[in-house]
Design a protein around this motif. Structure first.
Motif, short mmCIF file in Angstrom:
data_model
loop_
_atom_site.label_atom_id
_atom_site.label_comp_id
_atom_site.label_asym_id
_atom_site.label_seq_id
_atom_site.Cartn_x
_atom_site.Cartn_y
_atom_site.Cartn_z
N ASP A 34 -11.95 -0.97 7.40
CA ASP A 34 -13.40 -0.82 7.58
C ASP A 34 -13.88 0.58 7.22
OD1 ASP A 34 -13.17 -3.37 8.56
OD2 ASP A 34 -13.74 -2.87 10.61
N CYS A 60 -17.42 3.08 7.70
CA CYS A 60 -18.74 3.28 8.30
C CYS A 60 -19.37 4.50 7.64
CB CYS A 60 -18.61 3.49 9.81
SG CYS A 60 -20.19 3.57 10.65
N TRP A 108 -22.68 7.13 7.46
CA TRP A 108 -23.88 7.72 8.03
C TRP A 108 -24.67 8.12 6.80
CZ3 TRP A 108 -26.36 7.57 12.33
CH2 TRP A 108 -27.18 8.60 12.76
N SER A 133 -26.82 4.01 10.00
CA SER A 133 -25.38 3.84 9.95
C SER A 133 -25.08 2.44 9.47
CB SER A 133 -24.77 4.06 11.34
OG SER A 133 -23.37 3.91 11.29
N TRP A 189 -21.84 -0.31 8.81
CA TRP A 189 -20.44 -0.66 9.04
C TRP A 189 -20.05 -1.76 8.06
CZ3 TRP A 189 -18.63 -3.68 13.96
CH2 TRP A 189 -17.26 -3.91 13.89
N TYR A 190 -19.14 -1.42 7.15
CA TYR A 190 -18.67 -2.33 6.11
C TYR A 190 -17.30 -2.86 6.50
CZ TYR A 190 -22.41 -0.24 3.40
OH TYR A 190 -23.64 0.18 2.97
N GLU A 191 -17.22 -4.16 6.79
CA GLU A 191 -15.94 -4.79 7.11
C GLU A 191 -15.35 -5.31 5.80
OE1 GLU A 191 -15.63 -6.75 11.19
OE2 GLU A 191 -17.70 -7.13 10.56
N GLN A 211 -23.10 -4.36 8.88
CA GLN A 211 -24.05 -4.22 9.98
C GLN A 211 -24.70 -2.85 9.85
OE1 GLN A 211 -22.93 -5.57 13.96
NE2 GLN A 211 -21.00 -6.28 13.07
#
Length: 112
Positions: free
Chosen positions: A69, A71, A73, A86, A88-90, A100
């Protein structure tokens, strides 16, 4: 640090900034899911269709990596407004499975 993972997420952002939407979609799993403050999308092509219309621009300020993952900013310019957010790349199997994004939506909803 997994540079391959970070590079995929950074490449995705660069494709969006360059308005290379085919390249951006190729970074996504077809069943990609997006969750944001103002809505969600359940499909890579639906998400990219929206991105083609909105043409957001991203400036990555910092990246954090945990396993596969990433993330970010970052600052996102949405039309005439720029917000701090922010994302969040899964990532799995070298494709972005989900994203998200969190930010304070008040600057987009108010005229201030």
């Amino acid at each position: 640090m997994n540079n391959k993972t970070k590079n995929l997420a950074e490449r995705f952002i660069q494709y969006l900034n360059d308005e290379n939407f085919d390249g951006a979609e190729n970074c996504l799993d077809p069943e990609f899911k997006f969750k944001g403050v103002l809505g969600s999308r359940d499909n890579a092509s639906v998400y990219i269709k929206d991105m083609k219309q909105m043409k957001f621009k991203y400036k990555i300020l910092q990246a954090f990596i945990a396993g596969e993952d990433v993330c970010f900013w970052y600052q996102i310019t949405m039309g005439e407004k720029t917000i701090l957010a922010s994302g969040w790349y899964e990532i799995k199997d070298e494709k972005i499975q989900s994203l998200q994004v969190l930010f304070d939506p008040r600057p987009l909803l108010n005229d201030q």
